[in-house]
Design a protein around this motif. Structure first.
Motif, mmCIF file in Angstrom:
data_model
loop_
_atom_site.group_PDB
_atom_site.id
_atom_site.type_symbol
_atom_site.label_atom_id
_atom_site.label_comp_id
_atom_site.label_asym_id
_atom_site.label_seq_id
_atom_site.Cartn_x
_atom_site.Cartn_y
_atom_site.Cartn_z
ATOM 1 N N GLY A 138 16.021 2.168 -5.468
ATOM 2 C CA GLY A 138 14.952 2.509 -4.529
ATOM 3 C C GLY A 138 13.941 3.533 -5.014
ATOM 4 N N ARG A 139 14.044 3.975 -6.276
ATOM 5 C CA ARG A 139 13.028 4.917 -6.786
ATOM 6 C C ARG A 139 11.708 4.187 -6.995
ATOM 7 N N PHE A 140 11.793 2.952 -7.453
ATOM 8 C CA PHE A 140 10.649 2.037 -7.478
ATOM 9 C C PHE A 140 10.828 1.032 -6.349
ATOM 10 N N ASP A 141 9.696 0.639 -5.747
ATOM 11 C CA ASP A 141 9.748 -0.418 -4.729
ATOM 12 C C ASP A 141 9.585 -1.786 -5.377
ATOM 13 N N THR A 151 -1.681 -0.536 -4.253
ATOM 14 C CA THR A 151 -0.376 0.141 -4.128
ATOM 15 C C THR A 151 -0.548 1.655 -4.043
ATOM 16 N N ALA A 152 0.565 2.354 -3.801
ATOM 17 C CA ALA A 152 0.529 3.819 -3.752
ATOM 18 C C ALA A 152 0.512 4.424 -5.159
ATOM 19 N N GLY A 153 0.898 3.629 -6.170
ATOM 20 C CA GLY A 153 0.889 4.157 -7.535
ATOM 21 C C GLY A 153 1.617 3.240 -8.490
ATOM 22 N N ILE A 154 1.253 3.372 -9.768
ATOM 23 C CA ILE A 154 1.883 2.567 -10.820
ATOM 24 C C ILE A 154 2.395 3.527 -11.896
ATOM 25 N N ARG A 155 3.589 3.273 -12.403
ATOM 26 C CA ARG A 155 4.175 4.123 -13.451
ATOM 27 C C ARG A 155 4.618 3.250 -14.618
ATOM 28 N N ARG A 156 4.531 3.819 -15.859
ATOM 29 C CA ARG A 156 5.006 3.128 -17.051
ATOM 30 C C ARG A 156 5.974 4.048 -17.787
ATOM 31 N N ALA A 213 7.851 -10.301 -2.577
ATOM 32 C CA ALA A 213 6.994 -11.384 -2.086
ATOM 33 C C ALA A 213 5.518 -11.019 -2.243
ATOM 34 N N GLN A 214 5.188 -9.767 -1.965
ATOM 35 C CA GLN A 214 3.778 -9.361 -2.052
ATOM 36 C C GLN A 214 3.305 -9.253 -3.505
ATOM 37 N N LEU A 215 4.215 -8.815 -4.395
ATOM 38 C CA LEU A 215 3.863 -8.759 -5.821
ATOM 39 C C LEU A 215 3.638 -10.166 -6.369
ATOM 40 N N LEU A 216 4.543 -11.055 -5.968
ATOM 41 C CA LEU A 216 4.453 -12.445 -6.424
ATOM 42 C C LEU A 216 3.094 -13.032 -6.039
ATOM 43 N N GLN A 217 2.695 -12.770 -4.825
ATOM 44 C CA GLN A 217 1.419 -13.302 -4.328
ATOM 45 C C GLN A 217 0.239 -12.666 -5.069
ATOM 46 N N ALA A 218 0.296 -11.362 -5.281
ATOM 47 C CA ALA A 218 -0.811 -10.674 -5.971
ATOM 48 C C ALA A 218 -0.949 -11.180 -7.406
ATOM 49 N N ILE A 219 0.181 -11.434 -8.065
ATOM 50 C CA ILE A 219 0.173 -11.844 -9.471
ATOM 51 C C ILE A 219 -0.192 -13.324 -9.604
ATOM 52 N N GLU A 261 0.819 -1.221 0.000
ATOM 53 C CA GLU A 261 0.000 0.000 0.000
ATOM 54 C C GLU A 261 0.855 1.274 0.000
ATOM 55 N N ASP A 262 2.126 1.172 0.410
ATOM 56 C CA ASP A 262 3.028 2.334 0.381
ATOM 57 C C ASP A 262 3.950 2.310 -0.840
ATOM 58 N N ALA A 263 3.813 1.288 -1.669
ATOM 59 C CA ALA A 263 4.809 1.052 -2.719
ATOM 60 C C ALA A 263 4.493 1.776 -4.022
ATOM 61 N N LEU A 264 5.548 2.314 -4.661
ATOM 62 C CA LEU A 264 5.453 2.834 -6.029
ATOM 63 C C LEU A 264 5.994 1.731 -6.941
ATOM 64 N N ILE A 265 5.154 1.315 -7.884
ATOM 65 C CA ILE A 265 5.468 0.141 -8.699
ATOM 66 C C ILE A 265 5.625 0.544 -10.170
ATOM 67 N N GLY A 266 6.656 0.042 -10.795
ATOM 68 C CA GLY A 266 6.847 0.258 -12.236
ATOM 69 C C GLY A 266 6.293 -0.927 -13.018
ATOM 70 N N THR A 267 5.933 -0.672 -14.249
ATOM 71 C CA THR A 267 5.455 -1.758 -15.111
ATOM 72 C C THR A 267 5.696 -1.397 -16.575
ATOM 73 N N GLY A 268 5.410 -2.345 -17.455
ATOM 74 C CA GLY A 268 5.385 -2.068 -18.885
ATOM 75 C C GLY A 268 4.070 -2.594 -19.420
#
Ligand code: IPD
Ligand code: CA
Ligand code: CA
Length: 269
Positions: free
Chosen positions: A200-203, A181-186, A253-259, A151-158
């Protein structure tokens, strides 16, 4: 600095001169479409040729896997080594003058990446790592973030933009993570996305369908910065599957579980 990393940095700096010069005059770029939404410019090709010339000169017997010119096997002792090169990661951004692109060069020994650089030429940010020697941004040691909760994490994706086989699974994951999450960026250059996890710019980060040259350099940056990177099952086959989850250990670990809940038979790893 390890001698091979020194050569990688020399090659990246030479390619950056080509890229930076061309970035001043993007209206005159010659753009070719490889496939739908897959562009290549003469800059990608010239940068790759400059990189390969420097690497070959220093280590003529090593193999090469490069995005624009393909694979060349090494010989003798060098057949255990392979350079993995993306001369311009983020070509679509580059063509639009959107300042988020990088050069990624890695060296693998028997399939394990041991040296890597990801160079954001526009910002002059050089990310480097040697196996067992830590990860650096312009000489300064970098570490993954300390973020503990999604919930505090900034996550990158494509986003999928060329192959849409897994678009439904992707969007289901996106929907869940947008809420959690706190936000998603592409940003648009996978090698830099991974470098941003390392510093550490992305969690955390996830993307499907990448190529080895998008991932190899950034993967070593992350592991040397104390983070984790894996395929969709959390294992090490991401260079083969092209599917990547990365983050600091807690967010990984939390991303793995969510996905995990959205994996389909075609998206096992
Ligand atoms: C692309 C970028 C992008 C990712 C694509 C890659 P390219 O590389 O890394 O962020 O989403 O999958 O192909 O083609 O610009 O080198
Ligand atoms: Ca790429
Ligand atoms: Ca590229």
């Amino acid at each position: 600095m390890h001698p091979a990393l020194n050569i990688i940095v020399k090659a990246a700096r030479r390619a950056s001169q080509i890229i930076n010069r061309a970035s001043l005059d993007i209206e005159h770029l010659q753009v070719t479409t490889k496939r739908q939404s897959d562009f290549v410019t003469e800059v990608d090709k010239a940068a790759e040729a400059a990189i390969i010339e420097i690497l070959r000169d220093a280590y003529p017997e090593y193999g090469i896997l490069a995005e624009e010119s393909g694979e060349a096997v090494g010989n003798g002792d060098g057949s255990e080594y392979q350079w993995i090169i993306d001369p311009l990661d983020g070509t679509t951004n580059f063509i639009h003058g959107f300042p988020q692109y990088a050069i990624s060069i890695a060296l693998a020994h028997r399939g394990q990446v041991t040296q890597a650089a990801v160079y954001d030429t526009g910002r002059n940010e050089l990310f480097t790592a040697s196996k067992g020697g830590g990860a650096f941004l312009n000489e300064r040691r970098i570490r993954v973030s300390k973020c503990l909760k999604l919930e505090d994490a900034l996550i990158g994706t494509g986003f999928p933009y060329r192959v849409y086989d897994h678009i439904d699974a992707y969007l289901a994951i996106f929907k869940e993570l947008a809420r959690k999450t706190a936000g998603i960026r592409r940003p648009g250059a996978a090698s830099l996305d991974l470098a941003y996890v390392a510093c550490g710019r992305f969690d955390g980060f996830w993307e499907f369908g990448l190529s080895p040259w998008d991932i190899a350099g950034g993967a070593l940056l992350i592991s040397e910065a104390g983070g984790l990177i894996g395929d969709l099952a959390g294992n090490e086959t991401y260079l083969q599957t092209g599917n990547v989850i990365a983050g600091n250990p807690r967010i990984f670990a939390q991303l793995l579980q969510a996905i995990d809940g959205h994996r389909t038979p075609g998206l096992r790893a």
